[in-house]
Design an enzyme around this catalytic site. Structure first.
Site, short mmCIF file in Angstrom:
data_model
loop_
_atom_site.label_atom_id
_atom_site.label_comp_id
_atom_site.label_asym_id
_atom_site.label_seq_id
_atom_site.Cartn_x
_atom_site.Cartn_y
_atom_site.Cartn_z
N TRP A 155 0.82 -1.20 0.19
CA TRP A 155 0.08 0.12 0.15
C TRP A 155 0.42 2.02 0.36
CZ3 TRP A 155 0.10 3.75 3.81
CH2 TRP A 155 0.78 3.30 5.09
N GLU A 177 -4.88 6.57 -4.22
CA GLU A 177 -4.90 7.58 -3.27
C GLU A 177 -4.30 8.90 -3.32
OE1 GLU A 177 -4.20 7.49 1.41
OE2 GLU A 177 -4.72 5.35 0.72
N ASP A 231 -3.49 10.79 6.55
CA ASP A 231 -3.80 9.17 6.69
C ASP A 231 -4.77 8.86 6.80
OD1 ASP A 231 -1.53 7.24 8.34
OD2 ASP A 231 -3.53 7.33 9.46
N TYR A 235 8.93 5.05 17.23
CA TYR A 235 9.54 3.45 16.93
C TYR A 235 8.98 2.20 17.98
CZ TYR A 235 13.55 0.52 16.18
OH TYR A 235 13.72 -0.66 16.71
N PRO A 288 7.62 1.06 14.36
CA PRO A 288 6.63 1.51 13.66
C PRO A 288 5.71 0.93 13.43
CG PRO A 288 8.80 1.37 12.06
CD PRO A 288 8.70 0.50 13.77
N TYR A 329 4.23 -0.07 10.26
CA TYR A 329 5.25 -0.22 9.02
C TYR A 329 6.61 0.06 8.74
CZ TYR A 329 2.54 3.99 7.43
OH TYR A 329 2.42 5.57 7.44
N TYR A 330 7.87 -1.05 7.67
CA TYR A 330 8.84 -1.01 7.33
C TYR A 330 9.02 0.09 6.60
CZ TYR A 330 9.10 -3.54 12.01
OH TYR A 330 8.82 -3.49 13.99
N HIS A 363 8.61 7.04 7.85
CA HIS A 363 6.99 7.17 7.10
C HIS A 363 7.65 8.69 8.79
CE1 HIS A 363 5.64 4.86 9.28
NE2 HIS A 363 4.98 5.03 9.66
C1 DD3 Z 1 -3.40 -0.01 7.92
C2 DD3 Z 1 -0.78 1.64 8.18
C3 DD3 Z 1 -1.80 1.31 7.69
C4 DD3 Z 1 -5.20 -1.07 9.44
C5 DD3 Z 1 -5.43 0.62 9.03
C6 DD3 Z 1 -3.70 0.82 8.20
N1 DD3 Z 1 -3.20 6.11 5.69
C7 DD3 Z 1 -2.55 2.31 5.96
C8 DD3 Z 1 -3.62 1.38 3.72
C9 DD3 Z 1 -3.87 2.42 3.51
C10 DD3 Z 1 -2.97 3.61 5.30
C11 DD3 Z 1 -2.90 4.65 6.37
C12 DD3 Z 1 -3.01 -0.76 8.40
C13 DD3 Z 1 -3.51 1.38 5.15
CL1 DD3 Z 1 -6.56 1.72 9.33
C14 DD3 Z 1 -3.75 -1.79 8.91
O1 DD3 Z 1 -2.23 2.11 7.48
C15 DD3 Z 1 -3.22 3.54 3.45
N2 DD3 Z 1 -3.18 4.77 3.54
N3 DD3 Z 1 -2.05 5.26 7.20
C16 DD3 Z 1 -3.08 6.12 3.85
N4 DD3 Z 1 -3.83 7.23 3.28
#
Ligand code: DD3
Length: 319
Positions: A157, A167, A187, A251, A253, A255-256, A259
């Site tokens: 993503w 997006e 976000d 930290y 995070p 996701y690695y 950001h």
């Molecule tokens: C995530 C961390 C990840 C559930 C959820 C969010 N901002 C995202 C995909 C697109 C996004 C984010 C994992 C995942 Cl609710 C599991 O975050 C994303 N797009 N945080 C944006 N704009």
């Protein structure tokens, strides 16, 4: 019960968010609640684990997050002016409590869906006790880094955003430089309706910077750029000055891929506590003082019971 990491990765590589027409028509076919993972009366949220069933995908695990939206100044007065149905609950002297049924358009519930959800997604939202880890530079090399490299959490993503495959219409600002550039984007947690709970993320263009731990003084131009251009872009778009923003890294995070979080200072966003948030201005200064600061320092953070990384630290006798 959950889909394998393999399956999840393949589906992500198909393009990710917003590309699967069928799932947009019926996002949660035949949803059946399996369990409540977590709920918070204060945050007006509930995290559900359920099963969805369709002809094309069979039965899949889903995590669904329901959340009440904050009120908006622009629409809130119509709740009271349009002859609302107010059910009296209690009256005493000048004080009374009613229940009001808002019209449907003012009564929406934010619904975040992760489907197919892996075992890890489900575990992540399960309420568990927290334990503090004091991770030395050596612990990072011998325990945390091998764990990160072995895990199959897809960041497709993130690449979809960087490659404009998802997006792209939501991008607030981009510096396209491959070394010092980044994309600033709202976000998922923010509905962009009110700046009180503003929440944007700056996703850096260079790939392979996993976290704070990878940063050295070589990254100072990138970090300074995110700080300066991010603040400028938010001032221009939302009229919020840098001194009303909390700008930080997590930290560990979620996701690695490096950001930076930009949140409204008055908003208690999740993950702003001292056991997780590192202000970008402090990170910059620490790297200015010591180019190897984040390679050598002990970093402290909390992990949930049952998390794989916590088990690794337990096995090493480190907590
Ligand atoms: C995530 C961390 C990840 C559930 C959820 C969010 N901002 C995202 C995909 C697109 C996004 C984010 C994992 C995942 Cl609710 C599991 O975050 C994303 N797009 N945080 C944006 N704009």
């Amino acid at each position: 019960m959950a889909q394998s990491g393999e399956k999840r990765k393949r589906e992500d590589n198909d393009g990710g968010i917003g590309d699967s027409g069928s799932s947009q028509e019926q996002p949660l076919p035949g949803f059946q609640l399996h369990s409540v993972l977590r709920e918070s009366a204060r945050d007006k949220t509930i995290f559900l684990h359920g099963k969805v069933t369709s002809v094309s995908h069979g039965t899949q695990d889903a995590v669904v997050i329901l959340e009440r939206f904050p009120f908006q100044a622009e629409t809130v007065s119509s709740l009271l002016t349009n002859q609302p149905e107010l059910k009296l609950q209690l009256k005493n002297d000048i004080y009374s409590v009613y229940h009001l049924n808002p019209p449907p358009e003012l009564n929406e519930v934010k619904t975040t869906v992760i489907c197919p959800a892996t075992e890890k997604h489900i575990k992540k939202y399960l309420h568990q006790d927290l334990y503090l880890i004091h991770e030395t530079g050596e612990d990072y090399k011998t325990i945390t880094l091998p764990f990160i490299e072995a895990q199959s959490f897809s960041i497709q993503w993130v690449y979809n955003i960087l490659d404009k495959k998802a997006e792209s219409e939501r991008i607030i600002h981009e510096d396209p430089d491959p070394e010092h550039g980044f994309i600033l984007i709202p976000d998922f947690k923010w509905n962009q309706k009110q700046v009180e709970d503003l929440y944007l993320i700056a996703i850096c263009h260079p790939r392979g910077i996993k976290s704070l731990r990878d940063l050295t003084s070589d990254h100072l131009p990138l970090l300074r750029n995110i700080l300066r251009e991010g603040q400028e872009a938010i001032l221009k778009r939302y009229g919020i000055h840098g001194n009303q923003l909390r700008i930080y890294l997590h930290y560990q995070p979620s996701y690695y891929h490096l950001h930076v979080h930009f949140t409204a200072l008055g908003h208690d966003a999740p993950g702003i506590s001292v056991d997780r948030a590192h202000l970008l201005c402090d990170v910059i200064q620490n790297l200015e003082c010591d180019p190897q600061y984040y390679k050598t320092r002990t970093l402290t953070y909390a992990l949930r019971a049952g998390e794989e990384l916590l088990e690794k630290y337990r096995a090493a006798g480190k907590c």
